[in-house]
Motif scaffolding. Structure first.
Motif, mmCIF file in Angstrom:
data_model
loop_
_atom_site.group_PDB
_atom_site.id
_atom_site.type_symbol
_atom_site.label_atom_id
_atom_site.label_comp_id
_atom_site.label_asym_id
_atom_site.label_seq_id
_atom_site.Cartn_x
_atom_site.Cartn_y
_atom_site.Cartn_z
ATOM 1 N N ILE A 182 -4.721 -5.206 13.626
ATOM 2 C CA ILE A 182 -5.899 -5.607 12.844
ATOM 3 C C ILE A 182 -6.289 -4.558 11.817
ATOM 4 N N VAL A 183 -6.512 -3.333 12.267
ATOM 5 C CA VAL A 183 -7.112 -2.318 11.407
ATOM 6 C C VAL A 183 -6.142 -1.763 10.372
ATOM 7 N N MET A 184 -4.970 -1.335 10.802
ATOM 8 C CA MET A 184 -4.022 -0.743 9.838
ATOM 9 C C MET A 184 -3.636 -1.746 8.747
ATOM 10 N N PRO A 185 -3.296 -2.993 9.086
ATOM 11 C CA PRO A 185 -2.983 -3.933 8.006
ATOM 12 C C PRO A 185 -4.159 -4.149 7.044
ATOM 13 N N LEU A 186 -5.368 -4.126 7.563
ATOM 14 C CA LEU A 186 -6.538 -4.328 6.715
ATOM 15 C C LEU A 186 -6.777 -3.129 5.785
ATOM 16 N N LEU A 187 -6.750 -1.938 6.348
ATOM 17 C CA LEU A 187 -7.095 -0.747 5.565
ATOM 18 C C LEU A 187 -5.965 -0.267 4.659
ATOM 19 N N THR A 188 -4.734 -0.575 4.992
ATOM 20 C CA THR A 188 -3.617 -0.082 4.183
ATOM 21 C C THR A 188 -3.034 -1.144 3.265
ATOM 22 N N ARG A 189 -3.627 -2.307 3.196
ATOM 23 C CA ARG A 189 -3.104 -3.363 2.331
ATOM 24 C C ARG A 189 -3.211 -2.950 0.861
ATOM 25 N N PRO A 190 -2.287 -3.410 0.051
ATOM 26 C CA PRO A 190 -2.380 -3.085 -1.377
ATOM 27 C C PRO A 190 -3.621 -3.723 -1.986
ATOM 28 N N ARG A 191 -4.215 -3.038 -2.933
ATOM 29 C CA ARG A 191 -5.419 -3.570 -3.591
ATOM 30 C C ARG A 191 -5.021 -4.366 -4.807
#
Length: 191
Positions: A182-191
């Motif tokens: 949940i957290v890593m995919p959310l926070l490290t996703r490309p902007r």
């Protein structure tokens, strides 16, 4: 019996208040029972606090301060998140459980919620979430733009939810699942 004064008396009173709270809950907490447990009198309590609410808040702040959780710096966002949740499991799960089990009538009587108690415990310091998020952004692991209050608090919100639903420490497997799926995919996703 040696007469206690100053910080020695204050510490004994706060520890007794925490014990009363965790055994009897807010509704069953009385100043008389606290005085008896602490081996003192109610006037001693009233010289320090004006009412039950102030004593409870002081006991919670004291319990939090005596269970410090150092914000880890493992060198990675993932490592920091896992380490802080594991440390919280060891040091503070009882605080989270107490907030759920014993403070319902406190929240009803005071018109407050767990957020106000969290702020009391933080005492103006940045949260672990803020520190970990800032470090990860400084290392270039995440875009600082993703660090909204909701996204950076999400791992801790999910951790607290697990504790509040089970009243037990969160398993290492659940912590890793929260962080990795949940957290890593959310926070490290490309902007």
């Amino acid at each position: 019996m040696r007469r206690r004064r100053g910080s020695s008396l204050q510490e004994a009173l706060l520890e007794a208040a925490w014990a009363e709270l965790t055994e009897r809950g807010y509704a069953g907490f009385t100043l008389e029972a606290l005085a008896k447990r602490a081996g003192t009198s109610t006037p001693v309590l009233y010289r320090r606090w004006t009412d039950k609410r102030e004593i409870i808040e002081a006991a919670i702040a004291h319990a939090s301060a005596t269970r410090p959780v150092e914000v880890p710096d493992t060198g990675s966002l993932r490592g920091d998140l896992i380490a802080i949740m594991q440390a919280t499991n060891r040091a503070r799960v009882d605080l989270l459980a107490a907030a759920t089990v014993h403070l319902g009538s406190y929240f009803d009587n005071t018109g407050t919620g767990p957020e106000q108690l969290r702020e009391l415990a933080l005492n103006g310091r940045p949260s672990a979430a803020e520190i970990i998020g800032r470090r990860a952004a400084d290392r270039g692991e995440i875009d600082p733009a993703v660090l909204t209050p909701r996204t950076i608090n999400l791992p801790f919100d999910l951790f607290r939810h697990e504790v509040l639903m089970t009243l037990k420490p969160v398993s290492d497997e659940a912590i890793e699942d929260i962080v990795d799926t949940i957290v890593m995919p959310l926070l490290t996703r490309p902007r």
